[in-house]
Design a protein around this motif. Sequence first.
Motif, PDB file in Angstrom:
ATOM      1  N   GLY A  72       0.827  -1.206   0.000  1.00  0.00           N
ATOM      2  CA  GLY A  72       0.000   0.000   0.000  1.00  0.00           C
ATOM      3  C   GLY A  72       0.858   1.251   0.000  1.00  0.00           C
ATOM      4  O   GLY A  72       0.557   2.231  -0.691  1.00  0.00           O
ATOM      5  N   LEU A  73       1.965   1.231   0.777  1.00  0.00           N
ATOM      6  CA  LEU A  73       2.893   2.370   0.789  1.00  0.00           C
ATOM      7  C   LEU A  73       3.444   2.612  -0.617  1.00  0.00           C
ATOM      8  O   LEU A  73       3.553   3.747  -1.075  1.00  0.00           O
ATOM      9  CB  LEU A  73       4.047   2.098   1.751  1.00  0.00           C
ATOM     10  CG  LEU A  73       3.748   2.224   3.246  1.00  0.00           C
ATOM     11  CD1 LEU A  73       4.933   1.739   4.065  1.00  0.00           C
ATOM     12  CD2 LEU A  73       3.429   3.664   3.600  1.00  0.00           C
ATOM     13  N   LEU A  74       3.789   1.507  -1.294  1.00  0.00           N
ATOM     14  CA  LEU A  74       4.322   1.625  -2.653  1.00  0.00           C
ATOM     15  C   LEU A  74       3.267   2.220  -3.592  1.00  0.00           C
ATOM     16  O   LEU A  74       3.574   3.077  -4.433  1.00  0.00           O
ATOM     17  CB  LEU A  74       4.768   0.241  -3.141  1.00  0.00           C
ATOM     18  CG  LEU A  74       5.384   0.189  -4.542  1.00  0.00           C
ATOM     19  CD1 LEU A  74       6.594   1.085  -4.607  1.00  0.00           C
ATOM     20  CD2 LEU A  74       5.769  -1.226  -4.899  1.00  0.00           C
ATOM     21  N   LEU A  75       2.015   1.751  -3.436  1.00  0.00           N
ATOM     22  CA  LEU A  75       0.928   2.306  -4.264  1.00  0.00           C
ATOM     23  C   LEU A  75       0.809   3.811  -4.046  1.00  0.00           C
ATOM     24  O   LEU A  75       0.696   4.587  -5.006  1.00  0.00           O
ATOM     25  CB  LEU A  75      -0.402   1.650  -3.886  1.00  0.00           C
ATOM     26  CG  LEU A  75      -0.702   0.281  -4.454  1.00  0.00           C
ATOM     27  CD1 LEU A  75      -2.014  -0.234  -3.874  1.00  0.00           C
ATOM     28  CD2 LEU A  75      -0.803   0.355  -5.964  1.00  0.00           C
ATOM     29  N   ALA A  76       0.866   4.223  -2.762  1.00  0.00           N
ATOM     30  CA  ALA A  76       0.749   5.647  -2.443  1.00  0.00           C
ATOM     31  C   ALA A  76       1.902   6.421  -3.073  1.00  0.00           C
ATOM     32  O   ALA A  76       1.708   7.502  -3.645  1.00  0.00           O
ATOM     33  CB  ALA A  76       0.726   5.844  -0.929  1.00  0.00           C
ATOM     34  N   ALA A  77       3.129   5.855  -2.983  1.00  0.00           N
ATOM     35  CA  ALA A  77       4.295   6.537  -3.537  1.00  0.00           C
ATOM     36  C   ALA A  77       4.178   6.679  -5.047  1.00  0.00           C
ATOM     37  O   ALA A  77       4.587   7.681  -5.634  1.00  0.00           O
ATOM     38  CB  ALA A  77       5.564   5.773  -3.174  1.00  0.00           C
ATOM     39  N   ARG A  78       3.605   5.658  -5.705  1.00  0.00           N
ATOM     40  CA  ARG A  78       3.510   5.713  -7.165  1.00  0.00           C
ATOM     41  C   ARG A  78       2.428   6.677  -7.626  1.00  0.00           C
ATOM     42  O   ARG A  78       2.607   7.419  -8.584  1.00  0.00           O
ATOM     43  CB  ARG A  78       3.209   4.330  -7.720  1.00  0.00           C
ATOM     44  CG  ARG A  78       4.452   3.514  -7.811  1.00  0.00           C
ATOM     45  CD  ARG A  78       4.276   2.367  -8.773  1.00  0.00           C
ATOM     46  NE  ARG A  78       5.397   1.449  -8.587  1.00  0.00           N
ATOM     47  CZ  ARG A  78       5.307   0.156  -8.701  1.00  0.00           C
ATOM     48  NH1 ARG A  78       4.153  -0.392  -9.025  1.00  0.00           N
ATOM     49  NH2 ARG A  78       6.347  -0.597  -8.513  1.00  0.00           N
ATOM     50  N   PHE A  79       1.264   6.630  -6.944  1.00  0.00           N
ATOM     51  CA  PHE A  79       0.148   7.480  -7.391  1.00  0.00           C
ATOM     52  C   PHE A  79       0.284   8.899  -6.872  1.00  0.00           C
ATOM     53  O   PHE A  79      -0.357   9.809  -7.383  1.00  0.00           O
ATOM     54  CB  PHE A  79      -1.193   6.903  -6.911  1.00  0.00           C
ATOM     55  CG  PHE A  79      -1.532   5.594  -7.557  1.00  0.00           C
ATOM     56  CD1 PHE A  79      -1.043   5.269  -8.804  1.00  0.00           C
ATOM     57  CD2 PHE A  79      -2.363   4.684  -6.913  1.00  0.00           C
ATOM     58  CE1 PHE A  79      -1.344   4.055  -9.402  1.00  0.00           C
ATOM     59  CE2 PHE A  79      -2.674   3.461  -7.501  1.00  0.00           C
ATOM     60  CZ  PHE A  79      -2.160   3.154  -8.743  1.00  0.00           C
ATOM     61  N   GLY A  80       1.061   9.094  -5.805  1.00  0.00           N
ATOM     62  CA  GLY A  80       1.159  10.420  -5.199  1.00  0.00           C
ATOM     63  C   GLY A  80      -0.039  10.745  -4.342  1.00  0.00           C
ATOM     64  O   GLY A  80      -0.168  11.823  -3.787  1.00  0.00           O
ATOM     65  N   THR A  81      -0.943   9.792  -4.227  1.00  0.00           N
ATOM     66  CA  THR A  81      -2.144  10.000  -3.426  1.00  0.00           C
ATOM     67  C   THR A  81      -2.681   8.636  -3.012  1.00  0.00           C
ATOM     68  O   THR A  81      -2.260   7.612  -3.551  1.00  0.00           O
ATOM     69  CB  THR A  81      -3.197  10.790  -4.229  1.00  0.00           C
ATOM     70  OG1 THR A  81      -4.400  10.820  -3.486  1.00  0.00           O
ATOM     71  CG2 THR A  81      -3.460  10.130  -5.564  1.00  0.00           C
ATOM     72  N   GLY A  82      -3.594   8.606  -2.051  1.00  0.00           N
ATOM     73  CA  GLY A  82      -4.178   7.338  -1.653  1.00  0.00           C
ATOM     74  C   GLY A  82      -5.360   7.014  -2.548  1.00  0.00           C
ATOM     75  O   GLY A  82      -6.104   7.909  -2.934  1.00  0.00           O
ATOM     76  N   SER A  83      -5.527   5.732  -2.902  1.00  0.00           N
ATOM     77  CA  SER A  83      -6.606   5.405  -3.825  1.00  0.00           C
ATOM     78  C   SER A  83      -7.341   4.153  -3.388  1.00  0.00           C
ATOM     79  O   SER A  83      -6.736   3.092  -3.235  1.00  0.00           O
ATOM     80  CB  SER A  83      -6.034   5.209  -5.222  1.00  0.00           C
ATOM     81  OG  SER A  83      -6.999   4.615  -6.042  1.00  0.00           O
ATOM     82  N   ALA A  84      -8.650   4.275  -3.183  1.00  0.00           N
ATOM     83  CA  ALA A  84      -9.450   3.115  -2.805  1.00  0.00           C
ATOM     84  C   ALA A  84      -9.661   2.201  -4.009  1.00  0.00           C
ATOM     85  O   ALA A  84      -9.896   1.014  -3.872  1.00  0.00           O
ATOM     86  CB  ALA A  84     -10.803   3.565  -2.251  1.00  0.00           C
ATOM     87  N   GLU A  85      -9.530   2.783  -5.197  1.00  0.00           N
ATOM     88  CA  GLU A  85      -9.801   2.022  -6.416  1.00  0.00           C
ATOM     89  C   GLU A  85      -8.791   0.900  -6.640  1.00  0.00           C
ATOM     90  O   GLU A  85      -9.009   0.029  -7.470  1.00  0.00           O
ATOM     91  CB  GLU A  85      -9.764   2.963  -7.625  1.00  0.00           C
ATOM     92  CG  GLU A  85     -10.938   3.915  -7.681  1.00  0.00           C
ATOM     93  CD  GLU A  85     -12.244   3.168  -7.846  1.00  0.00           C
ATOM     94  OE1 GLU A  85     -12.393   2.497  -8.868  1.00  0.00           O
ATOM     95  OE2 GLU A  85     -13.087   3.231  -6.940  1.00  0.00           O
ATOM     96  N   ALA A  86      -7.677   0.971  -5.889  1.00  0.00           N
ATOM     97  CA  ALA A  86      -6.604   0.005  -6.134  1.00  0.00           C
ATOM     98  C   ALA A  86      -7.086  -1.434  -6.015  1.00  0.00           C
ATOM     99  O   ALA A  86      -6.568  -2.319  -6.681  1.00  0.00           O
ATOM    100  CB  ALA A  86      -5.459   0.259  -5.168  1.00  0.00           C
ATOM    101  N   TYR A  87      -8.110  -1.675  -5.177  1.00  0.00           N
ATOM    102  CA  TYR A  87      -8.513  -3.071  -4.965  1.00  0.00           C
ATOM    103  C   TYR A  87      -9.167  -3.695  -6.184  1.00  0.00           C
ATOM    104  O   TYR A  87      -9.307  -4.903  -6.260  1.00  0.00           O
ATOM    105  CB  TYR A  87      -9.408  -3.208  -3.732  1.00  0.00           C
ATOM    106  CG  TYR A  87     -10.773  -2.567  -3.825  1.00  0.00           C
ATOM    107  CD1 TYR A  87     -11.741  -3.084  -4.661  1.00  0.00           C
ATOM    108  CD2 TYR A  87     -11.105  -1.456  -3.049  1.00  0.00           C
ATOM    109  CE1 TYR A  87     -12.980  -2.506  -4.757  1.00  0.00           C
ATOM    110  CE2 TYR A  87     -12.343  -0.876  -3.120  1.00  0.00           C
ATOM    111  CZ  TYR A  87     -13.287  -1.395  -3.980  1.00  0.00           C
ATOM    112  OH  TYR A  87     -14.516  -0.831  -4.075  1.00  0.00           O
TER     113      TYR A  87
END
Lengths: 331, 334
Positions: free
Chosen positions: B229-244
């Motif tokens: 999840g940290l990696l996802l945040a770092a890549r998108f620059g924001t938090g995303s619920a859609e990731a699931y």
Amino acid sequence: MTRARRLGAALLGGGTGTVFLLLVLIFAGILALNPGFFEGPSLMAFLKQAAPLVILAAGQYFVIVSGNFDLSVGALVGAQVVIAARLIDGEESRTVPVMLVMLAFGIGVGLVNGLITTVLKVQSFITTLGMLLVLYGAIRLWTGGAPTGSLSEAFRTPGRLGITDVPLVGQIPWALLIMLALGAGAILLMRTRFGRILMASGDNELAAKLSGARVDAARTAAFVLSGVSATVAGILIGGFAGVSAQVGEGLEFTVITAVVLGGVALGGGRGTALAAMAGALAIEALFTLFNQMALPATLRPAVQGAIIIAAVAYAARRRTRPALQTTASPS
Amino acid sequence: MTAQTPRPRLGTTALIYLALAGVLVLGAAAVAMDGGNLFATANLVDMLTRTSLTGFLAIGMTLVILCRSLDLSVGYTAALSSLVAATTMDGQAANVPLAVALVLLVSGLIGSANGAIIAFLKVNPFIATLGTGLILKGYLDTQYKGPAGDVPSVFQQFGYTRIGFVPVSALVMLAVAAAAVWYLRSTRTGHHMYAVGGDVEVARMSGIRTTRVLLTAHVLCGMCAGIAGLLLAARFGTGSAEAYTNLYELDAIAAVVLGGTLLLGGKGGVAGTVAGVAILAVLDTVFNVMQIDPFAKDVLRGAVIITAVALYARRQLDRTARRPRFAATQGRQS
């Protein structure tokens, strides 16, 4: 006294009876919120909507009780609807031939699932997960991403219409009749030699094999039955809701939830077809209850998740005794 | 199961690395015939970047699968973690340590909830983690209508920086993998995980606290999902619920199984899982470079997974039926 106690044990013991108690409780909740629900027309509408899930639950039951999983049913339902739309393309005369093609396709997918699982000894979780990916990709590859074509009126009849002008209930949906017929078939099938072999293979594969049962053949047949149920459900869902790329998405998890809610043990060898179908009905009733309570749609999965865990934890409560342990493993 | 003892036959891990080499050679040949170069820097970066996200999830998944459990909630845990990270950081570089700690705490708690439901309430892992996944999905959908939070550029480096052609995230993933390999081989709890996966009853009667082992595996799996999840945040620059919606959990399970870990538990390891992740990443990159229809990718991926497991099953049957003999008598509550 003992009868009452036995009844109590059946209802609360976490086995097959519990799902019926759950069903009664949910219906009571719906009744309290909306007394009009149990009038003919709205009850029929509910059953019409619930029919596909109940049929899928019957199919999945065969697979689960023999000790396997079928994760590919959701993708198969979606594939069937897309195939129907593409091949029929609005032409009434093609309805029946296309339905036969779909049936053959459903049987074929079930056969492949079954043979890979039994002959190649791949765990069914992986087999059907792979099949899910293959079906999902292949269907979109074939249609170029979005479903094309349209369904014929005749194709949509079983899912949408019924016997009209019946006193008291208004319309008896074809979907309900199909559901009752297939449900009765499933229950009767479990009483035959085949059904007992299926149950035995899920309970103790080795013992079943040593007693001369053709375990692999029975398990493959279970996958085929699941494929057929997905085909019928696809026809009903396509008729009821029309064509879209999202048809069937996530359905496999809902179906497995329904079957497990019916007290059927994952890993096989426990539970009845009737309870599995009642589990599906309970899930659909639960969704209706959420509607009545005007629960935000986004919160529904959370409540659903909590209920599944609670129900299965409740059912597992007494199975911790070694004597009642399931002996086969979900594979 | 790694090739520790010299055997006339190749160990499963050696075999899977051989398969990885084969896939690399075949992929390179296919790309070369297409007029490209699979080992061009851009392609190597693409390949390695792909490994890190699935890698984190698959390492955690290996631990729970070894214990004969499963975790279908990791995709949702990762999505929630990305939101927790991004909203806690809120654009401030100073908040990064706090956010990382909070993510590990939250994801660890989710893992422990999974573990507790499975170990104490005796709920089948498939259902238990499907249930917690649904609960998380409901929470995410209700609470976050869109992307939320802001990741400071310092932390975004975790997603984008690379040393030579190796992304930092892939290095971190390999470090976590190395730690997991060490953990499984050299610690008591690590050995206990194999025992619990092999046969819970036998493990319990041998004096292993099986519930504690299961709980540990699930907490570690949750925390690995947190790192993802940290990696996802770092890549998108924001938090995303859609990731699931990307069904990461199925990818992770596929990688674990491809890596030679038995879905029935008790056999396998993280080294194989890393190779499994790499094989999926190489396939994805090859399909990408050759511009194969993304839907054909799903078809091929499904076929590859089934074929690989069928081949393992073949080997399993040959090898004097070491585990299958016991498979039929193993107790498992559901």
